[in-house]
Design a protein around this motif. Structure first.
Motif, PDB file in Angstrom:
ATOM      1  N   LEU A  96       4.814  -9.160  -2.303  1.00  0.00           N
ATOM      2  CA  LEU A  96       6.204  -8.778  -2.081  1.00  0.00           C
ATOM      3  C   LEU A  96       6.297  -7.284  -1.773  1.00  0.00           C
ATOM      4  N   ILE A  97       5.574  -6.499  -2.561  1.00  0.00           N
ATOM      5  CA  ILE A  97       5.585  -5.047  -2.350  1.00  0.00           C
ATOM      6  C   ILE A  97       5.050  -4.726  -0.953  1.00  0.00           C
ATOM      7  N   GLN A  98       3.956  -5.387  -0.586  1.00  0.00           N
ATOM      8  CA  GLN A  98       3.372  -5.151   0.745  1.00  0.00           C
ATOM      9  C   GLN A  98       4.367  -5.494   1.841  1.00  0.00           C
ATOM     10  N   LEU A  99       5.046  -6.618   1.637  1.00  0.00           N
ATOM     11  CA  LEU A  99       5.992  -7.074   2.644  1.00  0.00           C
ATOM     12  C   LEU A  99       7.142  -6.076   2.795  1.00  0.00           C
ATOM     13  N   LEU A 100       7.654  -5.610   1.646  1.00  0.00           N
ATOM     14  CA  LEU A 100       8.757  -4.651   1.699  1.00  0.00           C
ATOM     15  C   LEU A 100       8.278  -3.319   2.276  1.00  0.00           C
ATOM     16  N   ASP A 101       7.021  -2.989   1.977  1.00  0.00           N
ATOM     17  CA  ASP A 101       6.450  -1.761   2.508  1.00  0.00           C
ATOM     18  C   ASP A 101       6.436  -1.795   4.039  1.00  0.00           C
ATOM     19  N   SER A 102       5.997  -2.914   4.601  1.00  0.00           N
ATOM     20  CA  SER A 102       5.975  -2.955   6.074  1.00  0.00           C
ATOM     21  C   SER A 102       7.381  -3.118   6.622  1.00  0.00           C
ATOM     22  N   THR A 103       8.293  -3.683   5.812  1.00  0.00           N
ATOM     23  CA  THR A 103       9.703  -3.723   6.225  1.00  0.00           C
ATOM     24  C   THR A 103      10.212  -2.306   6.456  1.00  0.00           C
ATOM     25  N   VAL A 104       9.905  -1.418   5.487  1.00  0.00           N
ATOM     26  CA  VAL A 104      10.353  -0.024   5.599  1.00  0.00           C
ATOM     27  C   VAL A 104       9.767   0.623   6.853  1.00  0.00           C
ATOM     28  N   ARG A 105       8.469   0.380   7.071  1.00  0.00           N
ATOM     29  CA  ARG A 105       7.826   0.968   8.252  1.00  0.00           C
ATOM     30  C   ARG A 105       8.484   0.507   9.548  1.00  0.00           C
ATOM     31  N   LEU A 106       8.760  -0.798   9.618  1.00  0.00           N
ATOM     32  CA  LEU A 106       9.318  -1.347  10.862  1.00  0.00           C
ATOM     33  C   LEU A 106      10.801  -1.032  11.009  1.00  0.00           C
ATOM     34  N   ALA A 107      11.477  -0.833   9.882  1.00  0.00           N
ATOM     35  CA  ALA A 107      12.915  -0.560   9.960  1.00  0.00           C
ATOM     36  C   ALA A 107      13.176   0.882  10.391  1.00  0.00           C
TER      37      ALA A 107
ATOM     38  N   ALA B 114       4.553   3.771  -6.323  1.00  0.00           N
ATOM     39  CA  ALA B 114       3.326   4.227  -5.674  1.00  0.00           C
ATOM     40  C   ALA B 114       3.128   3.579  -4.300  1.00  0.00           C
ATOM     41  N   GLU B 115       3.460   2.298  -4.184  1.00  0.00           N
ATOM     42  CA  GLU B 115       3.181   1.587  -2.936  1.00  0.00           C
ATOM     43  C   GLU B 115       4.364   1.596  -1.982  1.00  0.00           C
ATOM     44  N   LEU B 116       5.552   1.334  -2.557  1.00  0.00           N
ATOM     45  CA  LEU B 116       6.710   1.129  -1.684  1.00  0.00           C
ATOM     46  C   LEU B 116       7.412   2.437  -1.338  1.00  0.00           C
ATOM     47  N   ILE B 117       7.648   3.265  -2.356  1.00  0.00           N
ATOM     48  CA  ILE B 117       8.427   4.482  -2.106  1.00  0.00           C
ATOM     49  C   ILE B 117       7.533   5.621  -1.648  1.00  0.00           C
ATOM     50  N   SER B 118       6.383   5.747  -2.275  1.00  0.00           N
ATOM     51  CA  SER B 118       5.471   6.820  -1.879  1.00  0.00           C
ATOM     52  C   SER B 118       4.600   6.342  -0.712  1.00  0.00           C
TER      53      SER B 118
ATOM     54  N   LEU C 116       3.834  10.952  -2.813  1.00  0.00           N
ATOM     55  CA  LEU C 116       4.837  11.644  -3.615  1.00  0.00           C
ATOM     56  C   LEU C 116       4.218  12.050  -4.951  1.00  0.00           C
ATOM     57  N   PRO C 117       4.805  13.054  -5.621  1.00  0.00           N
ATOM     58  CA  PRO C 117       4.236  13.530  -6.882  1.00  0.00           C
ATOM     59  C   PRO C 117       4.098  12.410  -7.911  1.00  0.00           C
ATOM     60  N   PHE C 118       3.035  12.427  -8.627  1.00  0.00           N
ATOM     61  CA  PHE C 118       2.722  11.502  -9.737  1.00  0.00           C
ATOM     62  C   PHE C 118       2.527  10.055  -9.287  1.00  0.00           C
ATOM     63  N   ALA C 119       2.467   9.810  -7.976  1.00  0.00           N
ATOM     64  CA  ALA C 119       2.347   8.425  -7.515  1.00  0.00           C
ATOM     65  C   ALA C 119       1.084   7.771  -8.079  1.00  0.00           C
ATOM     66  N   ASP C 120      -0.023   8.528  -8.039  1.00  0.00           N
ATOM     67  CA  ASP C 120      -1.279   7.948  -8.525  1.00  0.00           C
ATOM     68  C   ASP C 120      -1.236   7.743 -10.033  1.00  0.00           C
ATOM     69  N   ALA C 121      -0.648   8.717 -10.713  1.00  0.00           N
ATOM     70  CA  ALA C 121      -0.615   8.656 -12.178  1.00  0.00           C
ATOM     71  C   ALA C 121       0.252   7.497 -12.657  1.00  0.00           C
ATOM     72  N   LEU C 122       1.328   7.224 -11.933  1.00  0.00           N
ATOM     73  CA  LEU C 122       2.280   6.210 -12.380  1.00  0.00           C
ATOM     74  C   LEU C 122       1.943   4.809 -11.875  1.00  0.00           C
TER      75      LEU C 122
END
Lengths: 364, 322
Positions: free
Chosen positions: B6-17, B150-154, B133-139
């Motif tokens: 789901l995260i992957q799908l939304l991630d590519s949604t953001v890219r394509l949108a 980490a995946e969708l927003i950053s 984005l900051p702390f993406a890896d840590a969180l």
């Protein structure tokens, strides 16, 4: 206010627009480091220097005649039909169904049946945008653009999933049977003893397209319906006041327009490819816009403009073959023609009007 | 469908949108000012080429972006000259611009790079790289919210964040500034604006220029962020989908965001038929998903699901009365 004589309006304005488009095209060719004069020479020999070249020029011109007429009829009703591309695509589907499903005994009958199918399918694809414009006021330009894309998706689906012969990887229909093969110009001119290239795809559809030009002229300027279409296009309130139904005229004009665009499929699907492939229309629906604008939406003008674009198309293919100028040069020329004859019309007209006004004053 | 898919799908949604959103907002400015623009596609395509070409030659993606925006503005000005100054048909001008861009990009690409109408692949500084984005890896290990952050927003490129920031900005400019009020007024009733002593021509040129800038960014995103380099016809109808989204959004900035995200989701689903099958238990043809934005727009236009009313003076050149 008619400050310009009619000949200036009909001949001079389009001619100046065309010269401007040609000049800029020449600059573009210079810009990519090629010689425009040599390019024109190559285009002329390639497109008009042999019966083979003529055969392709006339073949392309036939496509543009139909799509140009389609755009013109809609223009006369004040409607801008950008959907010629989709309507011609669906026309192709009609032709393929007619040719594959019905065992025609002779090509004349097949031509009749396929023409009917092409016109019906083309008109059907124009019907929904027309209805939405007439009844619900949705802008026809937007809906016809959307229908181009929907049509491409429909065709893609049908060719991949329904009409593709088993075992074939190609998204295309099976070949049409031999009985529906249309006579080419080689066959026709051979009867009267003129030798014409056998390889060129120009066929009997070219003659049908000329008849279509005449019929459209007859319709627009010699019938009651044509009068209603033109009055509606000139002024909707006036037409309404005269008792002309906007809904009926919008529907009728768009159905005729769609049918004409669909008829193009007789040429490219039945006459040339003899099967339906993806992207069979190859942008001819859009070139119809340039052809209609240049031809001032008059069938004779459309005829001349379609010949010119047929020449450009074939000449452009030759250029791409022999020089490093890509085929897309034609798209640029097409864009410039649309720009100057359509959108920047006033840029040419305003100074001309001033000039004629000046001349008139001097006479007075 | 699991959470990660789901995260992957939304991630590519953001890219394509993102390109749809930028182009949609571009059209919003233009059409709100009464200038129809079906040349979004052409402007995007031109910008995609010039940003990739300049980025390939100079190695700087920022110079590329500037070149892309400049080329898109040049086409916008052409549209302005045709439809504002010479009061020509805006739709025909838009059609011409689309073909001009389709032809010229290939012609120039062939002349500059001799690679059959494409630019060389962009590498290193020639592309917009994803920003962590900051702390993406840590969180990332935090359940649910971690992957979303980490995946969708950053991890998107600068232009994606810019596009999303452009939505509130557009809303603010159009509905909270004097310029925006005038711009909207000029699309509804130019005579009133003229009577108030404000220049209709200047306002409309301003709108067309903003449209050019946004289309330029959209095009640059295509060739320097979404993909690495220009290929022939790479805008692939996105300008028209943006136009569809604009109608779908009823010419409003926030609706534009949702409309383009929805159409972006269709695009993302098109590449993942397995996901659709898993969710609705039925095979959906890719062609249907591809055509869905257009079909939905026609339905909206038909007025069956809430009527979309365009700016009243849209498409009509303004002629000052004498």
């Amino acid at each position: 206010m008619d400050v310009m004589p009619k000949w200036a309006e009909v001949v001079l304005v389009p001619l100046i627009s065309l010269i401007l488009a040609a000049l800029i095209s020449a600059l573009v060719i210079l810009g990519i480091g090629e010689d425009p004069i040599a390019a024109v020479e190559l285009m002329v020999t390639g497109a008009l220097g042999s019966t083979y070249g003529w055969g392709y020029t006339l073949y392309y011109a036939t496509n543009f005649l139909f799509t140009g007429l389609a755009v013109s009829v809609a223009f006369h009703a004040g409607l801008f039909n950008i959907g010629g591309e989709g309507q011609a695509m669906l026309g192709g589907l009609g032709v393929a169904l007619a040719c594959l499903l019905i065992p025609w005994p002779h090509w004349t009958l097949a031509l009749l049946g396929a023409s009917l199918a092409a016109a019906l399918f083309g008109a059907a694809w124009a019907a929904i945008p027309a209805f939405l414009q007439a009844k619900r006021g949705s802008h026809i330009v937007i809906t016809t653009i959307m229908f181009n894309f929907i049509g491409a998706a429909v065709l893609n689906y049908v060719l991949v999933n329904v009409m593709r012969p088993a075992g074939s990887m190609d998204p295309a229909t099976a070949r049409f049977p031999e009985a529906v093969h249309l006579p080419t110009l080689h066959d026709i001119l051979g009867v009267v003893g003129i030798s014409f290239s056998r390889a060129a795809p120009a066929n009997i559809t070219f003659l049908i397209a000329i008849v279509a030009c005449f019929l459209v002229w007859l319709l627009l300027w010699r019938t009651w319906l044509g009068y209603e279409i033109r009055s509606y296009g000139k002024s909707e309130p006036a037409a309404k006041y005269a008792g002309i139904s906007p809904v009926a005229i919008t529907m009728i004009a768009m159905l005729i327009s769609g049918a004409l665009a669909g008829l193009m499929a007789i040429n490219n699907v039945m006459g040339e490819a003899e099967r339906l492939v993806l992207n069979a229309v190859e942008g001819a629906g859009f070139i119809g816009i340039a052809v209609a604008l240049m031809g001032r939406s008059h069938p004779f003008g459309v005829f001349l403009a379609a010949l010119l674009f047929g020449f450009l198309y074939q000449g452009g293919a030759e250029l791409a073959l022999w020089t490093s100028i890509p085929r897309e040069l034609i798209v640029v020329i097409q864009a410039l023609v649309i720009l100057f004859t359509g959108a920047l019309d006033n840029m040419v007209r305003m100074p001309l009007e001033k000039l004629f006004l000046l001349l008139k004053r001097k006479e007075a | 469908m699991d959470f990660l898919t789901l995260i992957q799908l939304l991630d590519s949604t953001v890219r394509l949108a993102t390109p749809l959103l930028l182009a949609c907002l571009a059209g919003l400015f233009s059409e709100r000012a009464g200038i129809f623009d079906i040349g979004l596609e052409g402007k995007m395509l031109a910008a995609a080429f010039f940003s990739a070409a300049v980025a390939a030659i100079t190695g700087s993606v920022w110079l590329g972006l500037a070149a892309g925006i400049a080329s898109s503005i040049a086409l916008s000005l052409l549209h302005g000259v045709a439809s504002i100054t010479f009061r020509g048909n805006q739709l025909i001008s838009g059609v011409a611009i689309n073909f001009l861009a389709a032809g010229l990009t290939v012609l120039i690409a062939q002349d500059w790079f001799q690679q059959g109408g494409r630019t060389p692949s962009l590498m290193g500084g020639g592309r917009f790289e994803p920003i962590t984005l900051p702390f993406a890896d840590a969180l990332a290990s935090v359940p649910v919210l971690g992957p979303i952050y980490a995946e969708l927003i950053s991890g998107h490129s600068f232009l994606v964040y810019l596009a999303f920031a452009a939505v509130p900005l557009t809303w603010w400019v159009l509905f909270r500034t004097r310029f925006g009020l005038r711009l909207r007024a000029v699309g509804e009733n130019p005579a009133a604006v003229d009577t108030a002593g404000v220049s209709v021509v200047a306002l409309r040129y301003a709108a067309v220029l903003i449209c050019g800038v946004l289309c330029g960014i959209a095009g640059a995103y295509l060739s320097t962020a979404l993909q690495a380099g220009f290929v022939k016809d790479m805008s692939a109808g996105r300008g028209f989908i943006a136009l569809a989204a604009l109608i779908f959004a009823k010419w409003r900035p926030w609706y534009a965001l949702w409309a383009t995200l929805l159409f972006g989701l269709f695009g993302a689903l098109e590449t993942r038929p397995d996901v659709i099958q898993a969710v609705i238990g039925m095979k959906v043809q890719g062609q249907l998903l591809g055509a869905l934005p257009y079909i939905m727009t026609v339905i909206i236009l038909a007025g069956f699901v809430g009527k979309a009313v365009p700016p009243r003076a849209g498409g009509e050149p303004y002629v000052k009365e004498r």
